[in-house]
Enzyme design. Structure first.
Site, PDB file in Angstrom:
ATOM      1  N   LYS A 124       6.230  -2.178  17.214  1.00 29.63           N
ATOM      2  CA  LYS A 124       5.849  -3.275  16.321  1.00 29.63           C
ATOM      3  C   LYS A 124       7.086  -3.822  15.621  1.00 29.63           C
ATOM      4  CE  LYS A 124       2.298  -4.510  12.943  1.00 29.63           C
ATOM      5  NZ  LYS A 124       1.104  -4.009  12.227  1.00 29.63           N
ATOM      6  N   CYS A 168      10.352   0.557   8.581  1.00 23.11           N
ATOM      7  CA  CYS A 168      10.477   1.645   7.609  1.00 23.11           C
ATOM      8  C   CYS A 168      11.943   2.058   7.496  1.00 23.11           C
ATOM      9  CB  CYS A 168       9.676   2.866   8.049  1.00 23.11           C
ATOM     10  SG  CYS A 168       8.060   2.485   8.690  1.00 23.11           S
ATOM     11  N   GLY A 221      -0.427 -12.214  13.348  1.00 26.12           N
ATOM     12  CA  GLY A 221       0.137 -12.899  12.189  1.00 26.12           C
ATOM     13  C   GLY A 221      -0.664 -14.146  11.862  1.00 26.12           C
ATOM     14  N   THR A 271      -5.504  -9.613   8.466  1.00 29.59           N
ATOM     15  CA  THR A 271      -5.966 -10.028   7.139  1.00 29.59           C
ATOM     16  C   THR A 271      -7.323 -10.713   7.172  1.00 29.59           C
ATOM     17  OG1 THR A 271      -3.669 -10.240   6.414  1.00 29.59           O
ATOM     18  CG2 THR A 271      -5.314 -11.388   5.104  1.00 29.59           C
ATOM     19  N   ILE A 286       0.828  -1.209   0.000  1.00 31.86           N
ATOM     20  CA  ILE A 286       0.000   0.000   0.000  1.00 31.86           C
ATOM     21  C   ILE A 286       0.864   1.262   0.000  1.00 31.86           C
ATOM     22  CG2 ILE A 286      -1.847   1.252   1.184  1.00 31.86           C
ATOM     23  CD1 ILE A 286      -2.682  -1.489   0.031  1.00 31.86           C
ATOM     24  N   GLY A 287       1.970   1.204   0.727  1.00 26.54           N
ATOM     25  CA  GLY A 287       2.851   2.375   0.773  1.00 26.54           C
ATOM     26  C   GLY A 287       2.441   3.414   1.801  1.00 26.54           C
TER      27      GLY A 287
END
Length: 302
Positions: free
Chosen positions: A165, A130, A243, A266, A72-73
């Site tokens: 995280k 990041c 996860g 997800t 997604i960025g």
């Protein structure tokens, strides 16, 4: 609300130990017709950066046999709009709002932490998967020194609990966990996505516009459980496991491995009501095993 599932993590009172993982649940309001938001332990809202981001170009999501790849960025409206428009709107749900933040320098995290040190924010979750542009592009979450610095900077600028995280894309995740803990982290969340790639065999080109992306879903659960197990034995602070969780059984594995709470990601895309089902089944599971509270399950793997 069931007393069986009530818990508290770094001062945050939670009705259940089931949270919504960042990036898969918007800002919570999008799911109000499917989920009783107050029954969740909290909502880790979509990642926020200092300036608005439009995200990556091209295809950004691809399905895999046991999950999905995303690139997604970090598309988001920026911290200013979050504070002025979104936070006032979602306060009405009386849920724990945990803001996931990301920056391209240590200073970015400090500034975001300071700006978000406001009423209505329960905690901050540092996305350290990041690159630090000031340090040659090194990923914060793969270097203990960088992880320490960014955690310390955030802690210095906020009164809120700081959750770090962790990235699974490392040789030894306990090394990063210990660095974050020593810098003052109140809690750890793990794991973030594993780096993956998919190639279209007809066009001979990568499926994703960004070539690689983060793999999430059921395929990564055994890796996540193993990493939670390892980290829980290395640190003294609580862990939020994530996860590939899509059932009560999946969640129970994480609790047994040492997680004090879990986040569902997800699976929300496949079934928007999945967390309500997990909560209901988890209560029955604790009753069946004659446990008085979720805390009695944490770290009890033999």
């Amino acid at each position: 609300m069931s007393e069986l599932l009530k818990t508290e993590i770094c001062g945050i009172k939670m009705n259940t130990p089931i949270l919504a993982a960042s990036g898969t649940f918007g800002f919570g309001e999008e799911y109000e017709n499917f989920v009783d938001l107050q029954r969740l332990g909290g909502v880790m809202v979509k990642c926020i950066t200092l300036k608005p981001r439009s995200g990556n170009e091209g295809i950004r999501i691809a399905e895999t046999p046991m999950g999905m790849l995303n690139s997604i960025g970090l598309e988001n409206p920026g911290v200013e709009k979050f504070l002025s428009e979104i936070l006032p709107r979602i306060k009405k749900y009386n849920m724990n709002v945990i803001v996931n933040i990301s920056g391209s320098s240590v200073e970015d995290y400090g500034e975001l932490a300071k700006l978000l040190n406001v009423d209505g924010v329960a905690a901050l979750e540092l996305n350290i998967s990041c690159p630090n542009v000031k340090d040659g592009g090194i990923i914060f979450g793969t270097d203990p020194k960088a992880a320490f610095e960014v955690t310390a900077e955030a802690k210095k600028n906020t009164d809120k609990p700081v959750i770090v995280k962790l990235s699974p894309n490392v040789t030894d995740i306990t090394e990063i966990a210990l660095a974050a803990e020593s810098a003052g982290a109140d809690c750890l969340s793990l794991i973030n996505t594993l780096m993956g790639m998919q190639i279209n065999i007809e066009t001979f080109k990568p499926t994703l516009g960004n070539i690689t992306g983060g793999l999430s879903g059921s395929a990564i659960k055994p890796v996540a459980v193993r990493m939670v197990y390892q980290v829980a034995r290395a640190v003294k602070i609580p862990i939020i496991g994530m996860g590939g969780i899509r059932t009560c059984a999946d969640a129970a594995e994480f609790f047994l491995a040492g997680a004090s709470a879990v986040a569902v990601g997800t699976a929300n895309f496949a079934d928007p009501n999945i967390m309500m089902k997990i909560i209901a089944d988890l209560e029955k599971y604790l009753q069946r095993h004659k446990l008085n509270n979720i805390a009695e399950l944490v770290g009890k793997v033999k």
